[in-house]
Design a protein around this motif. Structure first.
Motif, PDB file in Angstrom:
ATOM      1  N   THR A  67      72.001 -23.083  55.034  1.00 24.16           N
ATOM      2  CA  THR A  67      71.074 -22.618  54.012  1.00 24.16           C
ATOM      3  C   THR A  67      70.399 -21.328  54.487  1.00 24.16           C
ATOM      4  OG1 THR A  67      69.292 -23.986  54.915  1.00 24.16           O
ATOM      5  CG2 THR A  67      70.617 -24.930  53.143  1.00 24.16           C
ATOM      6  N   PHE A  68      70.025 -20.479  53.546  1.00 21.47           N
ATOM      7  CA  PHE A  68      69.453 -19.173  53.861  1.00 21.47           C
ATOM      8  C   PHE A  68      68.059 -19.303  54.457  1.00 21.47           C
ATOM      9  CE2 PHE A  68      67.396 -15.116  52.820  1.00 21.47           C
ATOM     10  CZ  PHE A  68      68.384 -14.194  53.154  1.00 21.47           C
ATOM     11  N   PHE A  69      67.273 -20.243  53.924  1.00 22.12           N
ATOM     12  CA  PHE A  69      65.938 -20.525  54.443  1.00 22.12           C
ATOM     13  C   PHE A  69      65.952 -21.949  55.001  1.00 22.12           C
ATOM     14  CE2 PHE A  69      64.768 -17.347  51.077  1.00 22.12           C
ATOM     15  CZ  PHE A  69      64.205 -16.404  51.927  1.00 22.12           C
ATOM     16  N   PRO A  70      66.197 -22.125  56.285  1.00 23.27           N
ATOM     17  CA  PRO A  70      66.389 -23.472  56.827  1.00 23.27           C
ATOM     18  C   PRO A  70      65.172 -24.377  56.718  1.00 23.27           C
ATOM     19  CG  PRO A  70      66.301 -21.820  58.586  1.00 23.27           C
ATOM     20  CD  PRO A  70      66.396 -21.075  57.306  1.00 23.27           C
ATOM     21  N   GLY A  84      61.487 -14.080  58.165  1.00 23.42           N
ATOM     22  CA  GLY A  84      61.182 -14.476  59.526  1.00 23.42           C
ATOM     23  C   GLY A  84      61.967 -15.668  60.028  1.00 23.42           C
ATOM     24  N   ARG A  85      62.435 -16.534  59.116  1.00 25.49           N
ATOM     25  CA  ARG A  85      63.208 -17.704  59.514  1.00 25.49           C
ATOM     26  C   ARG A  85      64.614 -17.683  58.940  1.00 25.49           C
ATOM     27  NH1 ARG A  85      63.155 -20.949  63.267  1.00 25.49           N
ATOM     28  NH2 ARG A  85      63.540 -22.786  61.979  1.00 25.49           N
ATOM     29  N   THR A  86      65.050 -16.525  58.493  1.00 23.16           N
ATOM     30  CA  THR A  86      66.400 -16.394  57.936  1.00 23.16           C
ATOM     31  C   THR A  86      67.408 -16.158  59.050  1.00 23.16           C
ATOM     32  OG1 THR A  86      65.596 -15.519  55.839  1.00 23.16           O
ATOM     33  CG2 THR A  86      67.876 -15.031  56.422  1.00 23.16           C
ATOM     34  N   PRO A  87      68.462 -16.979  59.143  1.00 19.51           N
ATOM     35  CA  PRO A  87      69.504 -16.734  60.153  1.00 19.51           C
ATOM     36  C   PRO A  87      70.106 -15.347  60.001  1.00 19.51           C
ATOM     37  CG  PRO A  87      69.752 -18.921  59.188  1.00 19.51           C
ATOM     38  CD  PRO A  87      68.725 -18.212  58.364  1.00 19.51           C
ATOM     39  N   GLY A  88      70.349 -14.713  61.147  1.00 20.99           N
ATOM     40  CA  GLY A  88      70.910 -13.369  61.138  1.00 20.99           C
ATOM     41  C   GLY A  88      69.894 -12.278  60.972  1.00 20.99           C
ATOM     42  N   ASP A  89      68.626 -12.649  60.782  1.00 22.61           N
ATOM     43  CA  ASP A  89      67.554 -11.668  60.625  1.00 22.61           C
ATOM     44  C   ASP A  89      66.380 -12.072  61.500  1.00 22.61           C
ATOM     45  OD1 ASP A  89      65.495  -9.972  59.822  1.00 22.61           O
ATOM     46  OD2 ASP A  89      66.108  -9.948  57.738  1.00 22.61           O
ATOM     47  N   GLY A  90      65.539 -12.980  61.025  1.00 28.25           N
ATOM     48  CA  GLY A  90      64.399 -13.410  61.821  1.00 28.25           C
ATOM     49  C   GLY A  90      64.787 -14.296  62.992  1.00 28.25           C
TER      50      GLY A  90
END
Length: 340
Positions: free
Chosen positions: A92-95, A108-114
């Motif tokens: 999921t994009f926002f775990p 801030g909690r997005t995989p591949g970014d935050g």
């Protein structure tokens, strides 16, 4: 577990020249509520491109990119009841956004970014950071749902409350726009689609678009869309362009129309047509993907309708930069997938 664990790293600040493949130890054994997933596929999004290319990359730390990840469960920790070893799952994009309205700002909690993403062979994460994949789908197909699929779903059905017989405008032939076309057609809506390529427009018509507009040949395409609706305008616009297309999108929308603000393909700064929005009482809703519940509902919808994602090309993980360059060219139609 003894699996080869490649990790693709992006140096601080990003840039295509700052991507490298490393090898790491196996991910840690899953703790309470966690599971380990052997990743098999990812897919590219404009957001990922912004991170790897550089503008959105972390400035002070390396990052494992890619927000989409599909694979197979290879170990589960105590307290995990939704999944078992062997299950096929997708991230999921926002775990941390499980259900309900959004409560966090930004990535801030997005995989591949935050946080580190899915450009790797394996990962241990909270089980709630994944959902099952649609029955019969490949891992690559499933990886298209995390960002593009959920965004289109939320824009049309969660926020837009799309009804049969309504009219939807989609822009271009990226992943969100094509998913929106497929979903809207399946829901009994009329779809008008734009592109700068007559060849791509023909493909969109073959997929169910009732009318198409070449925006390069018709710069005032908002007026053209209104003409196609007998002057009324469309009920929904899936707006992925940003400031360079928003004015035309709002011109194309009906009085009381719903405009989903999704993408920034044309940049982040521009003039806002406030008077037009007020006079037409249009509803503009920013959409930043969706919750785990939204993704679970989407998986069920894909199974019920038989929709399958349109995959443009596959690239292996070690050719990730070439995949982004293909995305950058604008030649793709649908999703670009990464085989891991």
């Amino acid at each position: 577990m003894d699996m080869a664990n490649r990790i693709l790293r992006l140096a601080p600040g990003g840039g295509f020249d700052n991507v490298s493949i490393d090898h790491a130890d196996d991910p840690p054994a899953p703790g309470h509520g966690e599971m380990t997933v052997r990743l098999r596929a990812s897919s590219l999004n404009f957001h990922d491109y912004g991170v790897v290319k550089g503008p959105m990359a972390p400035r002070d730390e390396a990052r494992i990119p890619l927000s989409d990840g599909a694979g197979d469960v290879v170990a589960v920790g105590p307290g995990v009841s939704d999944f078992a070893v062997g299950d096929a799952v997708v991230s999921t994009f926002f775990p941390d956004w499980i259900d309900g309205p959004a409560i966090a700002e930004g990535f801030g909690r997005t995989p591949g970014d935050g946080i580190d993403g899915y450009a790797r062979d394996a990962v241990t994460r909270a089980a709630t950071a994944f959902t099952r994949i649609p029955a019969g789908w490949s891992h690559a197909e499933a990886a298209t749902l995390t960002t593009a699929g959920v965004t289109a779903w939320r824009a049309l059905f969660v926020n837009g409350n799309l009804k049969p017989g309504q009219t939807v405008l989609t822009l271009g032939t990226g992943g969100v726009s094509i998913f929106a076309l497929q979903m809207a057609v399946a829901a009994g809506a009329r779809v008008i689609a734009t592109s700068s390529s007559d060849e791509k427009l023909a493909r969109l018509q073959a997929m169910g678009a009732e009318a198409v507009v070449n925006y390069r040949q018709t710069p005032e395409w908002g007026d053209a869309v209104r003409e196609l609706t007998d002057g009324r305008g469309v009920d929904h616009v899936v707006e992925v362009g940003g400031p360079g297309t928003l004015q035309q999108s709002m011109k194309a929308a009906a009085v009381g129309g719903h405009v989903s603000l999704i993408g920034v393909l044309t940049g982040i700064n521009g003039d806002f047509p406030l008077i037009q929005a007020l006079l037409r009482q249009q509803r503009l809703q920013a959409v930043l993907v969706g919750s785990r519940r939204d993704q679970q509902d989407l998986v069920e919808a894909m199974e019920a309708t038989g929709i399958r994602p349109v995959v443009d090309r596959h690239f292996p993980l070690d050719e990730l930069v070439a995949a982004f360059q293909h995305e950058e060219s604008g030649a793709h139609f649908g999703k670009i997938c990464i085989d891991i």
